[in-house]
Write an enzyme that holds these catalytic residues in place. Structure first.
Site, PDB file in Angstrom:
ATOM      1  N   HIS A 387       0.790  -1.237   0.000  1.00  0.00           N
ATOM      2  CA  HIS A 387       0.000   0.000   0.000  1.00  0.00           C
ATOM      3  C   HIS A 387       0.820   1.284   0.000  1.00  0.00           C
ATOM      4  O   HIS A 387       0.280   2.363  -0.246  1.00  0.00           O
ATOM      5  CB  HIS A 387      -0.917  -0.003   1.224  1.00  0.00           C
ATOM      6  CG  HIS A 387      -2.240   0.674   1.003  1.00  0.00           C
ATOM      7  ND1 HIS A 387      -2.422   1.718   0.134  1.00  0.00           N
ATOM      8  CD2 HIS A 387      -3.452   0.449   1.539  1.00  0.00           C
ATOM      9  CE1 HIS A 387      -3.679   2.110   0.158  1.00  0.00           C
ATOM     10  NE2 HIS A 387      -4.334   1.349   1.004  1.00  0.00           N
ATOM     11  N   TYR A 501     -12.584   4.970  11.043  1.00  0.00           N
ATOM     12  CA  TYR A 501     -11.715   5.545  10.005  1.00  0.00           C
ATOM     13  C   TYR A 501     -12.208   5.080   8.654  1.00  0.00           C
ATOM     14  O   TYR A 501     -12.357   3.884   8.414  1.00  0.00           O
ATOM     15  CB  TYR A 501     -10.295   5.039  10.268  1.00  0.00           C
ATOM     16  CG  TYR A 501      -9.178   5.506   9.352  1.00  0.00           C
ATOM     17  CD1 TYR A 501      -8.107   6.223   9.873  1.00  0.00           C
ATOM     18  CD2 TYR A 501      -9.136   5.184   8.000  1.00  0.00           C
ATOM     19  CE1 TYR A 501      -7.034   6.620   9.072  1.00  0.00           C
ATOM     20  CE2 TYR A 501      -8.079   5.580   7.191  1.00  0.00           C
ATOM     21  CZ  TYR A 501      -7.030   6.292   7.728  1.00  0.00           C
ATOM     22  OH  TYR A 501      -5.970   6.679   6.923  1.00  0.00           O
ATOM     23  N   THR A 514      -4.864  10.241   0.169  1.00  0.00           N
ATOM     24  CA  THR A 514      -6.186  10.077   0.775  1.00  0.00           C
ATOM     25  C   THR A 514      -6.336  11.047   1.940  1.00  0.00           C
ATOM     26  O   THR A 514      -5.359  11.513   2.513  1.00  0.00           O
ATOM     27  CB  THR A 514      -6.394   8.644   1.322  1.00  0.00           C
ATOM     28  OG1 THR A 514      -5.395   8.355   2.301  1.00  0.00           O
ATOM     29  CG2 THR A 514      -6.343   7.619   0.199  1.00  0.00           C
TER      30      THR A 514
END
Length: 672
Positions: A387, A501, A514
């Site tokens: 990621h 979240y 993001t």
């Protein structure tokens, strides 16, 4: 260059919140929506595989608007709103004092410094390096903490769901995507608010001649909004390298070879020729058949387990690998265009598939690669991606093109015989020299991996009572109601209102990553508590609370989509304070700050026509991770946990919470 983007906001709201309106061709946001396009037939020739775009791939990139830095006052106000439902009155007063002191004092100095640095970094965003380094600095194994799994649908023609056939077709389509991106013939990622007007060749021919410095403002005049595509170059030839303290990313754009893992063994072969073109598909087919026919057993010390180890431990063992004469072999692994994992596994059920794509069997993944393409023995396919380098929006677009091309322009047919070529000369099996230290390290990593697997649970469930259509009809945001249900479920089980979240893409800005939506609010807390004792409230009161939660959630999405959250801003200020001052102000030492960032509920809303389902790892050891897809008449959840909490109990509580929300929206009383 900044410019008004009201159309973009309207578009995101339509998609995210379930408002009416014709869906566009592309979109972004919390749910990473990506609506398929009618291609009118074949996507392209066997050579290109993807229809060459009229507009060059990166035509819009230079003139994308820059990610704004929120006003410090706004970030502090949003931070306090997010803290309020989690704290007692005394705790909140303490946190409020710390926050106001920070805003008036050191915070202002740090904010001005951040703004100054941003003004002198026009080529990127203020959060790009901060967020990348934040990921690379994490010391826990990505396999059980950060990597994401995304499952493809099966090939619609069942006979093509054969491991060799599908692996060949998908590999060829991936290379077609790579070539299209590098030749700038891949269609740019663009949002069309009114696709019937602008998703046309006429508009594309017009916009391609607009000079690059002005193309995004001109496109915005037509309600066309390009997305940042800078992450795409990290898709290929990229690995995360373990280093003490903080990892690094390595990208080799000159790499020409493919890495194939099977039964813990490593194979490579050149898939690109010296001029950059792909080798014949028949050769790829033959090479993969050769690898699948190899009878080699799993090594006694499977090297891939090291990528499941804690980062500092792995960093030390990697240095040992290099010192022990493995430089060339390790370089081949780390610079490969991508990793293809051929598993000798047959799926037992859908939850087994989630396990396979998230953590596999430990010995047949290189979790440090930008992505692993996973193919089981029955041809089920998935992506596991690291990621740090990129976000779901980039990977989903990539998956959509690969799935569509591999099922519409197939390179090989079932039962097709591979080319009469000596694959043994093309395929090379990698060998590693292991001393006692490395062998011990591998066995310890394997033991740690097995222990992590024992604590992990995953379950895919479907809520079939109602879905997006009903929630839209009742005038509430589907995403808001789902997020509320998560909080209601946790409160009902454990008696706590906890931090949650939800990521929101900021890819509408240059080098955006993001922002965070913090769904837990004073409104969701009030509503969740009321639904625990529904007899104390009228149906009208409960329904009004639901609408209030929806309205506030819409506001949070608006702010995050505009780059106006607070999480990334405060993160950047905290890192500045640490690096420039060597100490942190009270706002970051406050236990409330740690509590907010310990998100028990991490959720990700995914939608893509080519996506079967997805799964994420919890971001805290004692939390839940939930990926969900919202259909017209149902909602699918894939829930993972590595904690003591009983997953089945949470699922039942979630279903009950959703049922209560539906009952109230229908104007009925909740039966106790």
């Amino acid at each position: 260059m900044a410019f008004p983007r009201p159309g973009l906001l309207r578009l995101v709201l339509r998609l995210q919140l379930g408002h009416h309106g014709r869906p566009p061709r592309r979109s972004l946001g919390v749910s990473f929506w990506d609506v398929d396009r009618d291609t009118g037939g074949k996507r392209g020739s066997k050579d290109m595989g993807l229809v060459p775009s009229i507009v060059p791939t990166l035509h819009y990139q230079d003139s994308l608007p820059r990610l704004p830095i929120p006003r410090l006052e706004d970030s502090i106000a949003r931070y306090l709103r997010a803290q309020k439902p989690l704290l007692t009155a005394d705790q909140f007063r303490k946190t409020e004092t710390f926050s106001q002191d920070f805003q008036r004092g050191l915070g202002r100095e740090l904010h001005n410094l951040l703004t100054f640095q941003d003004q002198h970094s026009q080529h990127t965003s203020y959060i790009s390096d901060v967020w990348l380094n934040s990921y690379l600095g994490r010391r826990n194994p990505p396999a059980f903490n950060m990597n994401v799994g995304l499952a493809f649908h099966p090939d619609p023609k069942g006979e093509y769901n054969n491991q060799l056939t599908r692996a060949t077709n998908m590999t060829v389509s991936i290379m077609r995507f790579l070539r299209a991106f590098r030749m700038c013939t891949l269609e740019p990622e663009v949002l069309h608010l009114y696709p019937e007007r602008t998703d046309t060749d006429v508009f594309r021919r017009f916009i391609r001649w607009i000079p690059k410095p002005f193309v995004c403002p001109v496109a915005a005049m037509f309600d066309v909004y390009p997305m940042d595509m800078s992450q795409n170059f990290r898709l290929f030839g990229t690995s995360r390298l373990p280093k003490l303290g903080r990892d690094t990313l390595l990208t080799d754009e000159r790499a020409k070879h493919l890495l194939v893992l099977r039964n813990g063994n490593f194979y490579i072969f050149n898939i690109l020729q010296s001029n950059g073109t792909m080798i014949q598909t028949s050769e790829i087919h033959a090479n993969l058949k050769y690898i699948l026919s190899d009878k080699s057993t799993m090594p006694d010390f499977p090297l891939a387990y090291l990528t499941t180890e804690k980062r500092d431990t792995w960093a030390q063992l990697r240095q040992e690998l290099l010192a022990n004469g493995n430089q060339e072999a390790l370089k081949k692994v780390e610079t490969a265009i991508f990793s293809l994992c051929l598993d000798d596994l047959l799926l037992q059920d859908i939850d087994h598939f989630s396990q396979i794509m998230l953590y596999g069997n430990g010995h047949n993944r290189w979790f440090d690669k930008s992505f692993n393409l996973i193919l089981t023995k029955d041809g089920s396919a998935a992506i596991n991606f690291e990621h740090s380098w990129g976000d779901a929006l980039t990977v989903l677009r990539f998956m959509k093109e690969v799935f569509r091309n591999s099922t519409e322009d197939r390179a090989v047919q079932p039962q097709q015989e591979p080319a009469a070529t000596d694959a043994s000369k093309a395929v090379r099996k990698l060998h590693f020299h292991l001393n006692d230290t490395l062998k011990a390290g591998i066995m310890n990593a394997r033991a740690n991996y097995d222990a992590s697997v024992q604590t992990f649970s995953v379950k895919l469930v479907q809520f079939k009572q109602e879905g997006k259509s009903f929630l839209k009809q009742e005038g509430v945001s589907p995403d808001a109601m789902i997020q509320l249900a998560f909080q209601m479920a946790f409160l009902g089980l454990y008696g706590q209102v906890v931090s949650s979240y939800e990521p929101c893409s900021t890819a509408a800005f240059k080098h955006g990553r993001t922002e965070v939506i913090r769904p837990t609010s004073i409104h969701t807390k009030k509503c969740s508590l009321a639904f625990q004792e529904p007899s104390k409230h009228s149906v009208a009161e409960l329904k009004d609370m639901l609408h209030t939660c929806s309205t506030y959630h819409v506001q949070l999405i608006k702010e995050a989509t505009r780059g106006q959250g607070f999480d990334r801003h405060l993160l950047a200020l905290r890192i500045l304070a640490d690096t420039k001052r060597g100490c942190l102000p009270n706002i970051f030492y406050d236990s409330a700050y740690s509590q907010l960032n310990h998100s028990f509920i991490f959720s990700r809303h995914l939608f893509n026509p080519m996506l079967n389902f997805g799964a994420s790892m919890p971001i805290v050891p004692d939390g839940f991770a939930i990926t969900y897809l919202v259909q017209d008449d149902s909602i699918t959840f894939n829930i993972t946990s590595c904690s003591k909490y009983n997953l089945q109990d949470f699922i039942q509580s979630l279903k009950t919470s959703l049922e209560k929300i539906v009952v109230v929206l229908k104007g009925k009383s909740i039966t106790q």
